[in-house]
Design an enzyme around this catalytic site. Structure first.
Site, PDB file in Angstrom:
ATOM      1  N   ASP A 202       0.555  -0.805   0.351  1.00 48.07           N
ATOM      2  CA  ASP A 202      -0.112   0.169   0.112  1.00 48.07           C
ATOM      3  C   ASP A 202       1.120   1.328  -0.096  1.00 48.07           C
ATOM      4  O   ASP A 202       0.726   2.807   1.178  1.00 48.07           O
ATOM      5  CB  ASP A 202      -1.013  -0.016   1.447  1.00 48.07           C
ATOM      6  N   GLU A 455       4.046  -8.953   6.167  1.00 51.04           N
ATOM      7  CA  GLU A 455       2.968  -9.814   5.597  1.00 51.04           C
ATOM      8  C   GLU A 455       1.929 -10.575   4.869  1.00 51.04           C
ATOM      9  O   GLU A 455       1.833  -9.779   3.567  1.00 51.04           O
ATOM     10  CB  GLU A 455       1.878  -8.267   5.181  1.00 51.04           C
ATOM     11  N   TYR A 508      -3.438  -3.373  14.398  1.00 50.94           N
ATOM     12  CA  TYR A 508      -3.694  -2.261  14.129  1.00 50.94           C
ATOM     13  C   TYR A 508      -5.422  -2.570  15.092  1.00 50.94           C
ATOM     14  O   TYR A 508      -6.210  -2.272  14.645  1.00 50.94           O
ATOM     15  CB  TYR A 508      -3.942  -1.755  13.314  1.00 50.94           C
ATOM     16  N   GLU A 544       4.701  -2.934  14.202  1.00 48.96           N
ATOM     17  CA  GLU A 544       4.030  -1.609  13.391  1.00 48.96           C
ATOM     18  C   GLU A 544       2.785  -1.805  14.102  1.00 48.96           C
ATOM     19  O   GLU A 544       1.689  -2.646  14.966  1.00 48.96           O
ATOM     20  CB  GLU A 544       2.946  -2.341  12.077  1.00 48.96           C
TER      21      GLU A 544
END
Length: 658
Positions: A202, A455, A508, A544
């Protein structure tokens, strides 16, 4: 046609990489008594090929012509990404081949002094073909690592030389990183040549010649590669540094290789010689050695980021009268290892407090810019951070020069992001990337761990065997034995972790799930970390976590996308992290996503980029930057001892906010 071009490029590039190891090395160009460096950076000619991924420049043999005879060229700075330089939207969004060219003159003495001349690109994204004076010099596949070619016989003296580079930014299922390509055929809806490039990541796929281009000289016989492995031991009330080195060289026909030898010295930061050896492979002991310590972690009385210099003479005589080569390499004496669920640097526990980052700057894209490099690292030290991950690709060598000097710890990551499929060809490409990465960064004091990817679709059945192959190959490449991790974002249940040293997880909570409900963080983060450890018995790093914010947007009570919510979100994580740090030894660090806002592909759910940065893309602090600064300096005070020239900043927020 396009697939045939890709196959040929990858095949030739892999062959050439093998040739580099034997004949060209990858040592950074530097001047010495025997070497000279000429920069080819500057303003190049640039032309985007209008034939899409297949390219017409090859069929029309543009490398044999002046680019301005082919079409209307634009001016393009090197290094830089080409995307944001021109006012042409088609160039910004271009998928396929672009062409660079420039002229240069050669110093006449380089020929008279019988020098070998190499050309070296710091990186070019993604497929590159290079010609010098119309003759093929080299190919390379992979957008983030250097490549070199011997161009001695291609150069002209007494007249202009011409270099041409064809560059293609197309990514497909077999590249690292991966991408997808679509060619819509409905001409009632899409124009001729329309290409849709999809990505498994992204961030914006900036393309161009991103890092410096150099010509450099060596003698006919030259130092090809240097490997340094360090250790230390405490003995007789002193620290004894152990420096193991191996020098590889290329020998010309005269003198014969049997007459060449190495004289090696270690010099301290005052240029005093503190150790010597007369061998191309040996160990040197350094008495009263100064260790390389990370930023804000040096023991009292010691210094951070202490660097020695390994000075190598390749000679057929003595040090004063030699016929060979000279190369000098900065290094630090330090160890990095995982022992009993703890990450150790110099055999002391190390807690990562830092960031994910990107090489991303306004206008420059991913191009190296010394002003921005220094500014970024000034901001990193201002926050009290001690580390970051090179997400999601290897960063420029100029950046690692700074981290070595400043003591900023690096997790060095490959460009293998979002991998899927896990076939044999992809595995071979991935291993080649790791080979090139380790070869480039193996001597870096600041690089303490390899990340083989970010990822991946790691729940797919072939993933574990695939990554074990990559990990085992990386262990063979790195003789220093740095720990290895992979960054995962999928769940721990039914997940078979490969043979890692550290599990790094991206989470997240209260952003992508339970959006806006920050009260869940203090429960979900400890649950997740403990579950990963229970299943795999490896140290766990939060690599992250983050929430986006639009600079200047506020609301009370806090709401997503406001600076207020970003700070609330961080504070709840700090509480969870502190709970983990008090309860378990295997939680080894926290890295915020992201250091600064960065560009992304055109999307409907982001206004122009990812805004999870605690700094704006222009490097101005959001409210979160001040919160993080208080957090990191407090942690530094708790987990280390400040060396003599460091102290807690006097302008920190005087009251605790969590």
């Amino acid at each position: 046609m396009a697939s045939k071009i890709w196959f040929g490029l990858v095949f030739i590039a892999l062959k050439w990489c093998t040739f580099e190891v034997e004949c060209g090395g990858i040592l950074y160009p530097q001047e010495s008594e025997t070497r000279e460096v000429k920069s080819l950076d500057g303003i190049w000619q640039f032309l985007a090929d209008d034939a899409g991924t297949e390219g017409r420049g090859f069929g029309e043999k543009w490398h044999l012509k002046q680019l301005n005879d082919v079409g209307k060229v634009e001016l393009m700075p090197v290094p830089s990404s080409f995307n944001d330089i021109t006012q042409n939207k088609a160039v910004r969004d271009h998928i396929g081949w672009v062409w660079y060219a420039r002229t240069f003159w050669m110093p006449q003495r380089w020929r008279s002094e019988d020098r070998r001349v190499f050309i070296r690109f710091g990186s070019a994204n993604y497929h590159a073909v290079v010609w010098v004076n119309g003759q093929h010099a080299t190919n390379h596949t992979g957008g983030y690592l250097p490549f070199v070619a011997d161009v001695t016989k291609l150069l002209q003296y007494g007249q202009e030389n011409y270099i041409t580079v064809a560059l293609n930014n197309t990514l497909d299922h077999g590249t690292v990183p991966q991408g997808t390509l679509q060619y819509p055929s409905d001409r009632s809806r899409y124009p001729e040549g329309f290409v849709i490039q999809g990505y498994n990541f992204d961030y914006f796929n900036f393309a161009g010649i991103h890092r410096p281009v150099y010509l450099y000289t060596t003698p006919p016989s030259y130092i090809n590669d240097v490997t340094i492995i360090t250790d230390f031991k405490e003995a007789s009330n002193e620290t004894l540094g152990l420096v193991k080195f191996t020098v590889k060289y290329h020998a010309s026909a005269f003198p014969s290789s049997s007459s060449l030898s190495c004289l090696v010295a270690v010099r301290d930061d005052k240029n005093k010689k503190v150790g010597v050896a007369q061998s191309c492979s040996d160990s040197i002991e350094i008495h009263n050695a100064k260790l390389w310590w990370p930023y804000l972690s040096a023991p009292k009385g010691e210094r951070e980021a202490y660097l020695y210099t390994l000075e190598v003479y390749l000679t057929s005589g003595d040090e004063k009268q030699f016929e060979g080569d000279v190369y000098r390499l900065k290094f630090g004496i330090r160890t990095a290892q995982v022992v009993n669920d703890t990450f150790l640097i110099n055999r002391k526990p190390f807690y990562f407090r830092g960031f994910g980052r990107h090489e991303d700057y306004s206008l420059r894209g991913r191009g190296v810019d010394n002003v921005m490099l220094v500014k970024d690292h000034n901001l990193i030290m201002w926050t009290g951070a001690n580390s970051y991950r090179t997400s999601h690709y290897p960063y420029a060598e100029e950046i690692l020069d700074l981290t070595d000097k400043l003591g900023i710890v690096i997790i060095d990551e490959s460009p293998a992001i979002g991998l899927t499929g896990f076939g044999e060809a992809l595995c071979a490409s991935h291993i080649q990337v790791m080979k090139e990465l380790v070869r480039r960064d193996k001597n870096r004091a600041s690089v303490v761990m390899w990340s083989i990817g970010n990822e991946p679709k790691s729940l797919e059945a072939p993933a574990t065997n695939y990554f074990n192959k990559v990990i085992n190959a990386t262990r063979r490449f790195d003789k220093a034995g740095r720990p290895i991790t992979i960054v995962v974002n999928q769940g721990f249940s039914n997940h078979t972790a490969p043979d890692l040293d550290v599990v790094s997880i991206n989470r997240y909570f209260a952003w992508y799930g339970d959006t806006g409900r920050s009260e869940v963080i203090k429960l979900q983060i400890p649950t997740e970390v403990k579950s990963w450890y229970k299943s795999y018995k490896k140290p766990v790093l939060i690599s992250e976590y983050g929430a986006g914010s639009v600079a200047g947007m506020h609301q009370n009570p806090s709401f997503v996308w406001t600076e207020d919510y970003q700070t609330d979100y961080l504070i709840q994580h700090f509480k969870a992290f502190d709970e983990l740090r008090e309860e378990v030894p295997y939680f080894i660090g926290e890295m915020i996503w992201n250091f600064a806002d960065f560009a992304t592909p055109q999307e409907t759910f982001r206004p122009w980029g990812c805004m999870k940065g605690i700094f704006t893309r222009e490097r101005q602090p959001k409210q979160a930057a001040h919160v993080v600064r208080l957090r990191y300096w407090t942690l530094a005070n708790q987990t280390g001892t400040f060396c003599d020239d460091k102290q807690m900043p006097t302008d920190l927020n005087p009251f605790r906010i969590y």
